[in-house]
Design a protein around this motif. Structure first.
Motif, PDB file in Angstrom:
ATOM      1  N   VAL A   1       0.620  -1.050  -0.091  1.00  0.00           N
ATOM      2  CA  VAL A   1      -0.001   0.024  -0.160  1.00  0.00           C
ATOM      3  C   VAL A   1       1.056   1.438   0.121  1.00  0.00           C
ATOM      4  O   VAL A   1       1.829   1.393   0.916  1.00  0.00           O
ATOM      5  CB  VAL A   1      -0.764   0.083   1.177  1.00  0.00           C
ATOM      6  N   ILE A   2       0.890   2.110  -0.846  1.00  0.00           N
ATOM      7  CA  ILE A   2       1.468   3.365  -0.965  1.00  0.00           C
ATOM      8  C   ILE A   2       0.697   4.529  -0.182  1.00  0.00           C
ATOM      9  O   ILE A   2      -0.553   4.399  -0.575  1.00  0.00           O
ATOM     10  CB  ILE A   2       1.644   3.659  -2.483  1.00  0.00           C
ATOM     11  N   VAL A   3       1.461   4.964   0.576  1.00  0.00           N
ATOM     12  CA  VAL A   3       0.822   6.189   1.323  1.00  0.00           C
ATOM     13  C   VAL A   3       1.206   7.537   0.837  1.00  0.00           C
ATOM     14  O   VAL A   3       2.206   7.816   0.303  1.00  0.00           O
ATOM     15  CB  VAL A   3       0.945   6.009   2.925  1.00  0.00           C
ATOM     16  N   ALA A   4       0.173   8.523   1.089  1.00  0.00           N
ATOM     17  CA  ALA A   4       0.478   9.725   0.765  1.00  0.00           C
ATOM     18  C   ALA A   4       1.260  10.562   1.908  1.00  0.00           C
ATOM     19  O   ALA A   4       1.752   9.920   2.913  1.00  0.00           O
ATOM     20  CB  ALA A   4      -0.866  10.581   0.581  1.00  0.00           C
ATOM     21  N   ASP A   5       1.881  11.891   1.560  1.00  0.00           N
ATOM     22  CA  ASP A   5       2.643  12.541   2.544  1.00  0.00           C
ATOM     23  C   ASP A   5       2.104  12.456   3.876  1.00  0.00           C
ATOM     24  O   ASP A   5       2.531  12.740   5.179  1.00  0.00           O
ATOM     25  CB  ASP A   5       2.933  13.764   2.130  1.00  0.00           C
TER      26      ASP A   5
ATOM     27  N   ASP B   1       5.442   6.205 -11.856  1.00  0.00           N
ATOM     28  CA  ASP B   1       6.368   5.402 -11.327  1.00  0.00           C
ATOM     29  C   ASP B   1       6.293   5.721  -9.950  1.00  0.00           C
ATOM     30  O   ASP B   1       6.393   6.703  -9.445  1.00  0.00           O
ATOM     31  CB  ASP B   1       7.863   5.991 -11.949  1.00  0.00           C
ATOM     32  N   TYR B   2       5.981   4.567  -9.057  1.00  0.00           N
ATOM     33  CA  TYR B   2       5.659   4.640  -7.676  1.00  0.00           C
ATOM     34  C   TYR B   2       6.870   4.208  -6.733  1.00  0.00           C
ATOM     35  O   TYR B   2       6.980   4.101  -5.699  1.00  0.00           O
ATOM     36  CB  TYR B   2       4.498   3.888  -7.288  1.00  0.00           C
ATOM     37  N   ASN B   3       8.101   4.183  -7.372  1.00  0.00           N
ATOM     38  CA  ASN B   3       9.496   4.103  -6.719  1.00  0.00           C
ATOM     39  C   ASN B   3       9.544   5.167  -5.560  1.00  0.00           C
ATOM     40  O   ASN B   3       9.694   6.273  -6.090  1.00  0.00           O
ATOM     41  CB  ASN B   3      10.439   4.152  -7.637  1.00  0.00           C
ATOM     42  N   PRO B   4       9.613   4.676  -4.399  1.00  0.00           N
ATOM     43  CA  PRO B   4       9.827   5.646  -3.161  1.00  0.00           C
ATOM     44  C   PRO B   4      11.013   6.638  -3.517  1.00  0.00           C
ATOM     45  O   PRO B   4      10.817   7.750  -2.992  1.00  0.00           O
ATOM     46  CB  PRO B   4       9.980   4.629  -1.873  1.00  0.00           C
ATOM     47  N   GLU B   5      12.025   6.236  -4.055  1.00  0.00           N
ATOM     48  CA  GLU B   5      13.230   7.383  -4.326  1.00  0.00           C
ATOM     49  C   GLU B   5      12.900   8.020  -5.156  1.00  0.00           C
ATOM     50  O   GLU B   5      13.428   9.455  -5.468  1.00  0.00           O
ATOM     51  CB  GLU B   5      14.574   6.351  -4.574  1.00  0.00           C
ATOM     52  N   ASN B   6      12.233   7.862  -6.433  1.00  0.00           N
ATOM     53  CA  ASN B   6      12.146   8.712  -7.724  1.00  0.00           C
ATOM     54  C   ASN B   6      10.748   8.490  -8.198  1.00  0.00           C
ATOM     55  O   ASN B   6      10.498   7.942  -9.080  1.00  0.00           O
ATOM     56  CB  ASN B   6      13.273   8.325  -8.635  1.00  0.00           C
ATOM     57  N   ARG B   7       9.705   9.113  -7.446  1.00  0.00           N
ATOM     58  CA  ARG B   7       8.273   9.053  -7.776  1.00  0.00           C
ATOM     59  C   ARG B   7       7.946  10.133  -8.938  1.00  0.00           C
ATOM     60  O   ARG B   7       8.275  11.386  -8.526  1.00  0.00           O
ATOM     61  CB  ARG B   7       7.580   9.171  -6.464  1.00  0.00           C
ATOM     62  N   ASN B   8       7.525   9.625 -10.114  1.00  0.00           N
ATOM     63  CA  ASN B   8       7.530  10.713 -11.068  1.00  0.00           C
ATOM     64  C   ASN B   8       6.365  10.093 -11.962  1.00  0.00           C
ATOM     65  O   ASN B   8       5.722   9.036 -11.850  1.00  0.00           O
ATOM     66  CB  ASN B   8       8.538  11.008 -11.979  1.00  0.00           C
TER      67      ASN B   8
ATOM     68  N   ASP C   1       8.310  15.307 -11.849  1.00  0.00           N
ATOM     69  CA  ASP C   1       8.452  14.645 -10.604  1.00  0.00           C
ATOM     70  C   ASP C   1       7.523  15.136  -9.652  1.00  0.00           C
ATOM     71  O   ASP C   1       6.859  16.261  -9.473  1.00  0.00           O
ATOM     72  CB  ASP C   1      10.017  15.369 -10.420  1.00  0.00           C
ATOM     73  N   LYS C   2       7.206  14.366  -8.784  1.00  0.00           N
ATOM     74  CA  LYS C   2       6.399  14.453  -7.539  1.00  0.00           C
ATOM     75  C   LYS C   2       6.475  15.520  -6.701  1.00  0.00           C
ATOM     76  O   LYS C   2       7.819  15.654  -6.420  1.00  0.00           O
ATOM     77  CB  LYS C   2       6.188  13.153  -6.812  1.00  0.00           C
TER      78      LYS C   2
END
Length: 140
Positions: free
Chosen positions: A36-40, A79-86, A99-100
């Protein structure tokens, strides 16, 4: 007679000891937890879509086709990669990578230079200078 008694006793002893096994410890258990991807703000990000296979396993869907108000189709890849989300927007052989910049529970904002895209539900609003482009997710 003694041989038959020894064989029967050995068989019963082996049967009783073999029944106490607790399974094969060499079997690797699969991870049943879902990513699960969480928001800020720490809540699950509602802008993320999932694919569900026949067995019920969820995987994150990353590519979508959106339709502009003028009927143009646009491919959007997240791209939901935590280091480079774009996000990557492709249309007419032109590709833009944004970029996010901000993530809320129901809205994600991507930016690069003078281009800003806001993803909310099934729509994306792109602002580039004075131009505003509205995209809606298609069922394709």
């Amino acid at each position: 007679m003694k041989k038959a008694f020894l064989v029967a006793t050995s068989f019963i002893a082996l049967s009783l000891t073999s029944c106490k096994k607790e399974g094969n410890k060499g079997v690797i258990k699969t991870d049943t937890s879902q990513q699960v991807i969480v928001a800020d703000d720490g809540k699950p990000d509602a802008t993320i879509g999932y694919n569900v296979d026949v067995k019920g396993k969820k995987t994150i869907k990353t590519d979508y086709v959106y339709k502009a108000t003028d009927g143009t189709l646009v491919k959007v890849v997240f791209d939901y990669n935590p280091e480079n989300r774009n996000m990557t927007i492709t249309n007419n052989n032109k590709t833009f990578v944004l970029d996010k910049s901000e993530v809320k529970t129901n809205q994600t904002t991507y930016e690069k230079a003078d281009m800003k895209a806001t993803v909310k539900g099934d729509s994306i609003i792109i602002r580039q200078g004075e131009n505003i482009i509205e995209l809606v997710k298609t069922k394709i």
